[in-house]
Structures are given as structure tokens and as C-alpha cells.
Design an enzyme around this catalytic site. Structure first.
Site, PDB file in Angstrom:
ATOM      1  N   ASP A  54      34.885  26.514  52.588  1.00 26.68           N
ATOM      2  CA  ASP A  54      36.127  26.533  51.832  1.00 26.68           C
ATOM      3  C   ASP A  54      37.158  27.240  52.714  1.00 26.68           C
ATOM      4  O   ASP A  54      36.804  28.141  53.485  1.00 26.68           O
ATOM      5  CB  ASP A  54      35.912  27.298  50.519  1.00 26.68           C
ATOM      6  CG  ASP A  54      37.204  27.482  49.755  1.00 26.68           C
ATOM      7  OD1 ASP A  54      37.924  26.488  49.596  1.00 26.68           O
ATOM      8  OD2 ASP A  54      37.486  28.624  49.342  1.00 26.68           O
ATOM      9  N   ASP A 104      33.714  31.339  47.999  1.00 22.69           N
ATOM     10  CA  ASP A 104      33.898  32.659  47.376  1.00 22.69           C
ATOM     11  C   ASP A 104      32.932  32.908  46.228  1.00 22.69           C
ATOM     12  O   ASP A 104      32.962  33.958  45.607  1.00 22.69           O
ATOM     13  CB  ASP A 104      35.340  32.831  46.896  1.00 22.69           C
ATOM     14  CG  ASP A 104      35.745  31.787  45.854  1.00 22.69           C
ATOM     15  OD1 ASP A 104      34.861  31.052  45.376  1.00 22.69           O
ATOM     16  OD2 ASP A 104      36.933  31.703  45.529  1.00 22.69           O
ATOM     17  N   ASP A 108      34.076  27.616  43.864  1.00 20.14           N
ATOM     18  CA  ASP A 108      33.355  26.508  44.486  1.00 20.14           C
ATOM     19  C   ASP A 108      31.915  26.439  43.996  1.00 20.14           C
ATOM     20  O   ASP A 108      31.005  26.097  44.748  1.00 20.14           O
ATOM     21  CB  ASP A 108      33.379  26.664  46.013  1.00 20.14           C
ATOM     22  CG  ASP A 108      34.799  26.685  46.548  1.00 20.14           C
ATOM     23  OD1 ASP A 108      35.497  25.675  46.392  1.00 20.14           O
ATOM     24  OD2 ASP A 108      35.210  27.708  47.105  1.00 20.14           O
TER      25      ASP A 108
END
Length: 605
Positions: free
Chosen positions: A299, A492, A496
């Protein structure tokens, strides 16, 4: 044992049989009782039974000395194994010793020393220079450089100020801090680390489960094989005593001690080394799976980048005067861009100009009045509303950064660009993973221009950058990568969740203090140092290599001893030394992982 050996080789006497008898009582009886308890309670035959039967067989054929040597070496080997494995388990629990027993609680003007475990959320504690933070909390006042190495593995001090989180057992190096307690001692970061690692050590990896499964069944096979060997030797005319002696030798030679212990010795050592370096694995299964990962998907926001806007460029004739005027307006806004501008003016030691009659215009900007008259700041829509003609700025037309204009009426005073920036360690961490042969992919919901700007700074190619993604698009991309081999997703741990679950290994980045992140992922990196990920991947692969080394050595040594027992006159003491020595060697080989340089300071050394 010493008395028995002295009677055998130096001075025969009553102390010889007495010494050997003492060995059988002190080592043989406990070993046999342990084996019988395991057979009765757990319905399993373990290696203790093989050793006890081999020593008893040796005594029955007049080789009590060899049986005593077996029991002595086996007991010493067991003690060394327990001590070594205990060292692996204690490596993380040693963190508990770093927790301060007392804290300086402040109530009004009064500061008193109280037990740390009496603190509750909301209490205010004073942390003096050189002191350890007694609990997790948030700095209410003061600033200092903090040594976070006990929690995150970072060797360099980190500056902390008001509003920043601090964690239990970290060290205040040079300032006086007042910290508001966020969690009690029982729920602190250290307590959760110890709990998670303890659970991880209790959860068996697939290779551990296989070695235990194999050891159980193989022990039965060894017993049956030894009985068949006794019958075969006796049928070949070797005599009762020799046949029983050879069967006992085979029993020792074929025992799977080294095979059973080789995997947990490596797994426990690696888990402990990783935790001390700020990487928490949710068990040996995650460690083994990470060793097989060949692709890493990241991410972008908050993982590869800092996750907060920062001022990147200032376009003005007098940057200081421009920033004072702009900060005067933005001081009244809660927007992330305003926060970036406030942090920039603090970093430059500037004082904002006073601005009154401030009014926010959603999706456009902000207006107000300073000493010279009306003033405004915002995007191109706000400028158009003010009938201001915007000058052309080179490189600012691709939308890769947010552009904020400052003006007075139709006059433009200047502009500032604000953007999220890569973490300082991101590029080095990605380069280390790429050098290790890993495939990389960056995934983000941001515009393509923003993603390409960040990707270029990180050294990523166009094919490795995926932008304009919805959560389901990230899941689909992770699935595509998984079709080519094991894949890890680094995020995190909150936004996600679907991609973390779809990946073979979910990794939470910067998880210190985040309960959700610690629970959501298979692996948690407690600091925001991206190079930790490459170090954890290397540790996992090294662990897999050491497990293979241990198994190959254990199986090879056992094969040599079994062949010697079946087809050659292998003495029982040699079988004992080979068996116990091999067991100790595989344990020591696994313990090498305890000194793996996963900590940031060790990697930089």
C-alpha cells in the site's frame, strides 16, 4: 559416573558398582518414569523410552558401564537442550525487566512516586532525562530525543514532542516530559509483545508439526526394528547377550532426537531474534511462509510514504514573508494541508501574521483579513472566484502535487506545493528486497500522476506502479501475483484488511501501539523502518536454510549410525556419543539465529 569409570580403568573396587547403580537410579529411573507417564497420559511413545530400554538392555548383558554412559550423556544432552531452548524463550521476556517498577505521577503541583501498575488512563506522569517511560501514553508537554530500540529496534534516537505517542520501556534521553497515560501496564506495548511472542512460540509451524508427527511414528518403528534386529542377530547365531547388545546399540543409533529438536530450535530462536529487532511473527507458520514469498505488494499511503502532507516547494519572491501570511490564514483551518503549512512554519522558526474574519470555503480555500486588507488562499477555483490570473509554474501541471495559491484580490502573491513524501527508509528497503530476488508492486487509490511521482522517488518502474485502485482492485491484483508464487501484502493493518487476508502473508507496517494492526496481520513491523522488512525476509529465508541443514545432518548422522549398528560392530558408547552429539549440534546450529542482525543498529554496524 566418575566412580564407575575410575573403577573400570584405574582402581577396581566397590565404588564402581555403587557409582553405576547411582547413575541408573539418578538418571535411568526418572527417564523411565517420564516415558511411562507420556505413554499413560498422552498415549505416545517418546525418546525417553528408547533411552531407558537401551540402558536396561545394556545392564542385562553385563555392559552396565555402557548403559550408564548412555544415561549420563542423555541427561546432560537433555539439560543442555532445555537450557538452550529456555534461552530462546527468555530472549523476549527479558523485555519485562526493562519496565520501570515506579513512575512519577503528577496531580496538580504535587509529584509523587507510585508503582507503575497503579497508573490508569488519564493519569499524568513525569519522565525525567535518562528515565524509562513507565506506560504507553501521549506527550502532554515537553520534547526530547527518545531511544526506541527496546520496542522498534531503531538504533538512532527519534525526536518526540507534544501530541506524539510514546511507549513503555523506551528511554527519554535529554528532556523533561509530561506524559498522559493511554493504557495501563497490563495492556502496554511490551505486555502485548510478550503475549504475542509467547503465543507464537506455542503455535507450531508446519515443519514442527511434521517433525513431531514423524518422531512419534518413527519411535514405534525403532522399537519394532530393534526387536526384529534382536531376533535376526539371535537367529544368525550371535548369542543372546550379543544380540541384545546389538539391538540396544541400534535402538540408540536410530533414535530421532536430533530430528525432532532440529526444527523448534531454529523456529524459537528466529522468533526471539525477530521480536528483539521489532518484528513480531504470529507463529512459526508465518515465519516459514515469509521464507517462501517471492513478491511483495505495498500500500502506498502510510506504508511507503509518511502518510501526511508536507510542503515540498515554495514559489514566492520572499518565501519567509509568503509563509507568514499563508500560515496566518491556515492557522484557523483543520485541513491536512493547513497542518502541513503549520509544521513548515514551525520548522523555519517563523511567526504567522495575525489574520481575522477567517472564513472557510469548502473545496475551494479560505479567506480572511490581515493588516493590509483582504487575503485569500486556495486552489484554482478560489483564484477564479477572485478573478486572479494564475501564472504558469513549470512541472506543476501534471497534478502530481497539490498546489495552493495565496493572493490579495486579483493579485497572486505566490504558491506552495504540498504532497505526501516517501519514508526516508523506503527506497533502501525496496532495493534490499529487489536484490534478494523479490518482485515488487505498489498499489494505491491515488491518481496515476501522484503514484508515478512517488514511484519514481522509490525507484519503481511503471509496471510496478498500480494507481486509481479500489479495495477490491487491490485484492484482485494480490490474487494475480499469488498465481505466480507466494505473495506478501504490506499495509497499515486497518484500511487494507481484505488485501492482507488475500495475501499468503499479511504484514502490518509501523504497528507499535496499534491494536488493530497487531491483530490483523501475520507479521507486524513495530517501527516505520522499511529496511526491517528486508531483514525479516532474510531472517525467514536463513531460518529455512538452517532447518534444512539440521534435518539433512540429523538424517545423515542417523543413517551412518544405523548402518554401523546393523552391519558393523559399532560399540554402544560410540552410538551414544554420535546420537547425543548430533542432537546438541543441531540445537546449537539453530541457536545461531539468536544473534541474527535483524536489529537496525546491528545491520548498520
Amino acid at each position: 559416573m566418575a566412580a564407575g569409570l575410575m573403577a573400570e580403568f584405574l582402581a577396581p573396587g566397590w565404588w564402581g558398582p555403587a557409582g553405576l547403580g547411582a547413575v541408573y537410579l539418578a538418571a535411568g529411573v526418572p527417564t523411565l518414569l517420564s516415558a511411562l507417564r507420556a505413554a499413560w497420559r498422552d498415549h505416545k511413545l517418546d525418546i525417553d523410552l528408547l533411552m531407558a530400554l537401551a540402558a536396561l538392555a545394556a545392564a542385562l548383558v553385563g555392559s552396565a558401564l555402557e548403559g550408564a554412559v548412555l544415561l549420563t550423556l542423555f541427561t546432560i544432552s537433555e539439560a543442555l537442550e532445555h537450557r538452550a531452548m529456555g534461552r530462546a524463550r527468555r530472549a523476549v521476556e527479558a523485555l519485562m525487566a526493562l519496565r520501570p517498577d515506579t513512575a512519577f505521577r503528577k496531580r496538580g503541583p504535587v509529584v509523587e512516586e507510585v508503582p507503575s501498575d497503579s497508573l490508569i488512563p488519564g493519569d499524568l506522569v513525569v519522565v525525567r532525562p535518562g528515565g524509562r517511560v513507565p506506560v504507553d501514553g501521549v506527550i502532554a508537554s515537553g520534547a526530547a530525543s527518545m531511544d526506541l530500540s527496546t520496542i522498534t529496534g531503531e538504533s538512532m534516537p527519534v525526536h518526540k514532542g507534544p501530541g506524539d505517542k510514546v511507549f513503555e520501556a523506551t528511554v527519554n534521553l535529554n528532556g523533561v516530559l509530561e506524559v498522559t497515560v493511554a493504557r495501563g501496564v497490563a495492556e502496554s506495548t511490551v505486555a502485548r509483545m510478550v503475549q504475542l511472542v509467547t503465543e507464537a512460540q506455542a503455535a507450531r509451524a508446519p515443519s514442527e508439526r511434521f517433525s513431531e508427527w514423524f518422531g512419534q511414528r518413527y519411535t514405534v518403528a525403532v522399537l519394532v526394528g530393534s526387536l526384529l534386529a534382536f531376533a535376526a542377530f539371535y537367529a544368525l547365531g550371535r548369542g543372546y547377550d550379543e544380540s541384545l547388545y546389538r539391538a540396544a546399540t541400534l535402538l540408540v543409533a536410530a533414535s530421532p532426537c536430533a530430528i525432532v529438536i532440529s526444527v523448534p530450535a531454529a523456529i524459537l530462536s528466529a522468533l526471539s531474534a525477530a521480536a528483539r529487532g521489532g518484528v513480531l511473527f504470529k507463529g512459526g507458520a508465518a515465519l516459514e511462509m515469509l521464507a517462501e514469498v517471492r513478491a511483495f505488494a505495498f500500500d502506498k499511503t502510510g506504508t511507503l510514504t509518511t502518510g501526511r502532507a508536507e510542503v515540498t516547494e515554495i514559489h514566492a519572491a520572499d518565501p519567509a514573508a509568503f509563509l507568514r501570511k499563508l500560515a496566518g490564514l491556515e492557522a484557523h483551518s483543520e485541513h491536512p494541508i493547513a497542518d502541513a503549512i503549520r509544521r513548515e512554519i514551525v520548522a523555519r522558526n517563523l511567526v504567522p501574521d495575525p489574520v481575522i474574519e477567517v472564513l472557510a470555503h469548502p473545496s475551494e480555500g479560505i479567506t480572511g483579513r490581515d493588516a493590509e486588507g483582504p487575503i485569500w488562499a486556495g486552489n484554482a477555483r478560489m483564484a477564479a472566484q477572485m478573478a486572479a490570473e494564475l501564472p504558469h509554474l513549470d512541472g506543476m501541471s501534471d497534478g502530481a502535487q497539490t498546489l495552493i495559491w495565496l493572493g490579495r484580490g486579483t493579485q497572486v502573491l505566490g504558491a506552495v506545493t504540498v504532497a505526501d513524501r516517501p519514508r526516508a527508509s523506503s527506497r533502501a528497503g525496496l532495493d534490499a528486497l529487489r536484490q534478494g530476488g523479490a518482485q515488487l508492486a505498489m498499489m494505491t487509490g491515488d491518481r496515476r500522476a501522484v503514484a508515478e511521482r512517488i514511484g519514481a522517488e522509490l525507484g519503481l518502474t511503471g509496471a510496478e506502479i498500480h494507481a486509481d485502485l479500489l479495495p477490491q482492485d487491490k485484492v484482485a491484483l494480490v490474487g494475480t501475483l499469488a498465481g505466480r508464487g507466494r505473495v506478501a501484502f504490506v499495509g497499515d493493518g486497518v484500511n487494507d484488511a481484505a488485501a492482507l487476508a488475500r495475501a499468503d502473508v499479511g504484514i502490518a507496517m509501523g504497528a507499535a501501539g496499534s491494536e488493530v494492526a497487531l491483530q490483523a496481520a501475520d507479521v507486524a513491523l513495530l517501527s516505520e523502518e522499511m529496511s526491517q522488512l528486508a531483514a525479516a525476509h532474510r531472517l525467514a529465508r536463513r531460518t529455512a536454510r538452517i532447518i534444512r541443514q539440521n534435518l539433512i545432518f540429523a538424517l545423515g548422522a542417523m543413517a551412518v549410525l544405523v548402518i554401523g549398528g546393523l552391519f558393523f560392530d559399532l560399540p554402544l558408547p560410540i552410538a551414544v556419543i554420535g546420537h547425543e552429539g548430533g542432537t546438541i549440534l543441531v540445537v546449537l546450529n539453530g541457536l545461531r539465529l539468536l544473534i541474527d542482525p535483524i536489529r537496525v543498529d546491528q545491520r548498520r554496524a
